[in-house]
Write a protein that holds these residues in place. Sequence first.
Motif, PDB file in Angstrom:
ATOM      1  N   LEU A  62     -48.372  76.861   2.069  1.00  0.00           N
ATOM      2  CA  LEU A  62     -48.286  75.914   0.960  1.00  0.00           C
ATOM      3  C   LEU A  62     -49.705  75.537   0.561  1.00  0.00           C
ATOM      4  O   LEU A  62     -50.620  75.569   1.397  1.00  0.00           O
ATOM      5  CB  LEU A  62     -47.534  74.640   1.353  1.00  0.00           C
ATOM      6  N   GLY A  77     -46.350  69.690  -2.189  1.00  0.00           N
ATOM      7  CA  GLY A  77     -45.555  69.676  -0.971  1.00  0.00           C
ATOM      8  C   GLY A  77     -44.220  70.373  -1.176  1.00  0.00           C
ATOM      9  O   GLY A  77     -43.859  70.776  -2.287  1.00  0.00           O
ATOM     10  N   VAL A 117     -44.299  67.498   3.375  1.00  0.00           N
ATOM     11  CA  VAL A 117     -44.328  68.898   3.791  1.00  0.00           C
ATOM     12  C   VAL A 117     -43.357  69.044   4.950  1.00  0.00           C
ATOM     13  O   VAL A 117     -43.465  68.341   5.951  1.00  0.00           O
ATOM     14  CB  VAL A 117     -45.740  69.340   4.216  1.00  0.00           C
TER      15      VAL A 117
END
Length: 122
Positions: free
Chosen positions: A18, A9, A118
Motif C-alpha cells: 500500500l 489506507g 490499514v
Amino acid sequence: QVQLVESGGGLVQAGGSLRLSCAASGRTFSIYVMGWFRQAPGKERDFVAAISLSGGGGYYADSVKGRFTMSRDTTKNTVYLQMNSLKPEDTAVYYCAAGALHSRSSSAYDYWGQGTQVTVSS
C-alpha cells in the motif's frame, strides 16, 4: 496552522503493498519534519518513519526497516509512505504528523492528520 490530510489506507493481504499519502497545507513554512506514526487497538501510538522536508533520506522504526520507504514531493507539500511486504502486525491506524524538530517521539510533533486505517489480512 498546518492541515494534514492522509489517504491511501485500505485492506490488503499479507505480503501485499500500500502507499499512503499525506498532503500539508496552510503555514507549511513552519514545518521541517514530517513523520508517520501508527496506533493499533489498545496500544500506544508508535513511530514508523520520518523525513526532513529539506533533503536527505528517511529514518525508520526497526519493525519496518527494509519494508517501508518514506519519500517527499516538496512541490506538492506531500509525503508518501510506501509499504511493502505487509504483515498482519502492521494493522493499525496510520497518522501523519508534522513539526519543527526531528524526533521519534509523538510529543515532538505539532500537527496531526485524522488517520487512515490499514488492515492486513493473514
